[in-house]
Scaffold this active site. Structure first.
Site, PDB file in Angstrom:
ATOM      1  N   ARG A   1       0.873  -1.188   0.000  1.00  0.00           N
ATOM      2  CA  ARG A   1       0.000   0.000   0.000  1.00  0.00           C
ATOM      3  C   ARG A   1       0.900   1.225   0.000  1.00  0.00           C
ATOM      4  O   ARG A   1       1.432   1.603   1.029  1.00  0.00           O
ATOM      5  CB  ARG A   1      -0.879  -0.045   1.260  1.00  0.00           C
ATOM      6  CG  ARG A   1      -2.049   0.927   1.241  1.00  0.00           C
ATOM      7  CD  ARG A   1      -2.598   1.112   2.651  1.00  0.00           C
ATOM      8  NE  ARG A   1      -1.752   1.997   3.406  1.00  0.00           N
ATOM      9  CZ  ARG A   1      -1.640   1.997   4.738  1.00  0.00           C
ATOM     10  NH1 ARG A   1      -2.312   1.140   5.461  1.00  0.00           N
ATOM     11  NH2 ARG A   1      -0.836   2.850   5.342  1.00  0.00           N
TER      12      ARG A   1
ATOM     13  N   HIS B   1      -3.739   4.653   4.572  1.00  0.00           N
ATOM     14  CA  HIS B   1      -4.867   3.712   4.681  1.00  0.00           C
ATOM     15  C   HIS B   1      -6.104   4.311   4.013  1.00  0.00           C
ATOM     16  O   HIS B   1      -6.768   3.677   3.210  1.00  0.00           O
ATOM     17  CB  HIS B   1      -5.131   3.398   6.148  1.00  0.00           C
ATOM     18  CG  HIS B   1      -6.368   2.592   6.363  1.00  0.00           C
ATOM     19  ND1 HIS B   1      -6.487   1.288   5.936  1.00  0.00           N
ATOM     20  CD2 HIS B   1      -7.565   2.909   6.932  1.00  0.00           C
ATOM     21  CE1 HIS B   1      -7.695   0.843   6.237  1.00  0.00           C
ATOM     22  NE2 HIS B   1      -8.362   1.811   6.840  1.00  0.00           N
TER      23      HIS B   1
ATOM     24  N   TYR C   1       3.667   6.134  11.400  1.00  0.00           N
ATOM     25  CA  TYR C   1       3.962   4.767  11.835  1.00  0.00           C
ATOM     26  C   TYR C   1       4.829   3.962  10.877  1.00  0.00           C
ATOM     27  O   TYR C   1       5.188   2.849  11.185  1.00  0.00           O
ATOM     28  CB  TYR C   1       2.663   3.998  12.121  1.00  0.00           C
ATOM     29  CG  TYR C   1       1.680   3.971  10.955  1.00  0.00           C
ATOM     30  CD1 TYR C   1       1.833   3.065   9.911  1.00  0.00           C
ATOM     31  CD2 TYR C   1       0.612   4.859  10.895  1.00  0.00           C
ATOM     32  CE1 TYR C   1       0.944   3.032   8.850  1.00  0.00           C
ATOM     33  CE2 TYR C   1      -0.284   4.848   9.836  1.00  0.00           C
ATOM     34  CZ  TYR C   1      -0.114   3.930   8.824  1.00  0.00           C
ATOM     35  OH  TYR C   1      -0.991   3.909   7.770  1.00  0.00           O
TER      36      TYR C   1
HETATM   37  C1  LIG Z   1     -14.944  -5.955  11.878  1.00  0.00           C
HETATM   38  C2  LIG Z   1     -14.106  -4.720  11.766  1.00  0.00           C
HETATM   39  N1  LIG Z   1     -13.125  -4.482  12.646  1.00  0.00           N
HETATM   40  C3  LIG Z   1     -12.356  -3.383  12.539  1.00  0.00           C
HETATM   41  C4  LIG Z   1     -12.569  -2.481  11.531  1.00  0.00           C
HETATM   42  C5  LIG Z   1     -11.699  -1.232  11.417  1.00  0.00           C
HETATM   43  N2  LIG Z   1     -10.800  -1.367  10.264  1.00  0.00           N
HETATM   44  C6  LIG Z   1     -11.030  -0.711   9.114  1.00  0.00           C
HETATM   45  S1  LIG Z   1      -9.858  -1.010   7.965  1.00  0.00           S
HETATM   46  C7  LIG Z   1      -9.005  -2.017   9.005  1.00  0.00           C
HETATM   47  C8  LIG Z   1      -7.728  -2.664   8.561  1.00  0.00           C
HETATM   48  C9  LIG Z   1      -7.915  -3.705   7.519  1.00  0.00           C
HETATM   49  O1  LIG Z   1      -6.672  -4.098   7.013  1.00  0.00           O
HETATM   50  P1  LIG Z   1      -6.539  -5.114   5.826  1.00  0.00           P
HETATM   51  O2  LIG Z   1      -7.530  -6.224   5.978  1.00  0.00           O
HETATM   52  O3  LIG Z   1      -5.109  -5.498   5.718  1.00  0.00           O
HETATM   53  O4  LIG Z   1      -7.001  -4.298   4.534  1.00  0.00           O
HETATM   54  P2  LIG Z   1      -6.389  -2.961   3.886  1.00  0.00           P
HETATM   55  O5  LIG Z   1      -7.071  -1.799   4.548  1.00  0.00           O
HETATM   56  O6  LIG Z   1      -4.922  -2.974   4.087  1.00  0.00           O
HETATM   57  O7  LIG Z   1      -6.752  -3.017   2.448  1.00  0.00           O
HETATM   58  C10 LIG Z   1      -9.647  -2.096  10.244  1.00  0.00           C
HETATM   59  C11 LIG Z   1      -9.142  -2.886  11.389  1.00  0.00           C
HETATM   60  C12 LIG Z   1     -13.633  -2.742  10.638  1.00  0.00           C
HETATM   61  N3  LIG Z   1     -13.902  -1.922   9.623  1.00  0.00           N
HETATM   62  N4  LIG Z   1     -14.356  -3.879  10.752  1.00  0.00           N
END
Ligand SMILES: Cc1ncc(C[n+]2csc(CCOP(=O)(O)OP(=O)(O)O)c2C)c(N)n1
Length: 404
Positions: free
Chosen positions: A287, A291, A300
């Protein structure tokens, strides 16, 4: 220089901490090198076509023109991604989750599908949505806060983007069981992130998919970050290694190599289509942006990471490959720029034209049958909004709940 005992001790500590920092950096470099060496790849970072006995047959028919199309797709979604950030900065949409760096993962996987296959993806997969044919007018409807869905899922065979991490993998597995029950030969493909791979939902989806040999492909974009958490925190082994524990074959590909991603996804999709059950693909990518537009990764992550990943850019290596084939001409470059500009202009114009719905619409389409609890909440909310309204000519506030 003569050192006092105190400063000598301090110098020792500094030296020790420099050694420790150096050792951590060396370990990180080694881990990165090991990871890169473990990936199935068809195009090197310098655009060289690499042989791979397992993947080659799946892209054997691709000529320079077909590779050029993949390049153009990636260039267009990169442009739409930049437009998304710009629209957010200009206040036209509320949030944008950039996909910069993940173009090959999204295009290579999406282009492996048939129209009647069904996609269950996440907020970051806007490139997949574009590749599935979502109209420019619908692409940003959710990001503008105008609706909970954005497009008709059945028009493009792609579910609304999922923000509940991992939930879409269960939806995909359930849909795949439906395909199986219907005796159809379509496939469900679900996208997840490295962070999502730790969610209970994903693990349940893998168990169900394996138990019933559902025609579903799990496509994990390991972009190395779950917001601010590095993938190494939750994956002490490659994420792809988890799938065989569920009885699901897996493959780890270079997620910045569109040809390798296309080949691996075609392989997995064909397995599912012909009764071979689920597969898991880990596309290792990075990425490059934040985010979301609400995040500042400088807080970070080490900017040196970007220097490591920049030369692995998904577009640059295909440009080099096409140049080697004599297919990256000035005309082609212009055609790509025009296609990207046209798509971005369409999305911008259509996004800005999306009207804000009336506030009471928030309460519609939640339940199939309205009920008194919902009606009470709706009435309370409209009363609350009415306090802020200018009286109309009749002296009464309008009752549309602040429609604009
Ligand atoms: C069930 C749930 N827990 C926490 C979140 C908060 N949250 C939003 S994005 C994220 C990180 C996800 O990371 P990843 O699966 O690696 O996907 P990326 O954003 O890197 O594409 C989190 C924890 C959420 N949206 N849903």
């Amino acid at each position: 220089m003569i050192q006092t005992p105190l400063s000598a001790e301090r110098a020792d500590q500094d030296a020790a901490s420099r050694t420790a920092v150096g050792a951590v950096a060396d370990a990180a470099t080694q881990a990165d090198a090991d990871e890169q060496a473990s990936l199935a790849r068809l195009v090197s970072t310098s655009g060289e076509r690499l042989p791979n006995a397992e993947l080659d047959p799946w892209v054997a028919e691709l000529d320079a023109a077909a590779i050029a199309e993949l390049y153009q797709d990636m260039a267009v979604i990169r442009r739409l991604d930049a437009e998304g950030t710009a629209l957010q900065r200009q206040g036209e949409i509320g949030l944008w989750p950039p996909l910069l760096g993940q173009e090959a993962s999204q295009i290579g996987s999406a282009r492996a599908l048939r129209g009647d296959d069904f996609v269950f993806a996440t907020y970051r997969d806007m490139g997949v949505a574009w590749a599935r044919g979502v109209r420019p007018s619908d692409l940003n409807r959710v990001w503008r806060g105008a609706t909970a869905s954005g497009w008709n899922p059945y028009e493009v065979n792609m579910a609304p983007l999922q923000v509940i991490i991992g939930a879409q993998t269960l939806h995909a597995t359930g849909y795949a069981l439906g395909i199986q029950n219907d005796g159809a030969d379509a496939v469900a493909l679900t996208y997840l992130g490295d962070g999502a791979s730790s969610q209970g939902d994903v693990n349940e989806a893998l168990i169900f998919a394996a138990s019933y040999q559902a025609p579903v492909v799990f496509f994990c974009q390991n972009n190395h970050w779950a917001i601010s958490e590095p993938v190494g925190l939750q994956a002490h082994r490659p994420i792809a290694d988890r799938a065989p524990g569920f009885g699901i074959p897996s493959m780890r590909v270079d997620g910045n190599d569109v040809l390798a991603v296309l080949a691996a996804t075609r392989l997995a999709v064909e397995r599912a289509r012909t009764g071979g059950g689920p597969s898991f693909i880990e596309a290792v990518t990075y990425r490059m942006g934040p985010h979301t537009t609400a995040d500042d990764p400088r807080k970070y992550r080490d900017p040196a990471d970007l220097e490591i990943w920049a030369p692995r850019d998904p577009l640059a290596r295909i440009e080099a490959l096409l140049r080697g084939l004599g297919a990256f001409t000035r005309e082609f470059e212009q055609q790509v720029a025009d296609a990207a500009d046209t798509a971005a202009a369409a999305v911008r114009a259509e996004t800005i034209a999306i009207a804000q719905p009336a506030a009471h619409e928030l309460f519609e389409h939640i339940y199939a049958e309205p009920h008194s609890g919902l009606a009470r909440q709706r009435a309370e909310y409209l009363r609350y909004l009415a306090q802020f309204e200018e009286p109309t000519e009749s002296g009464q506030p309008s009752t549309d709940g602040g429609a604009r």
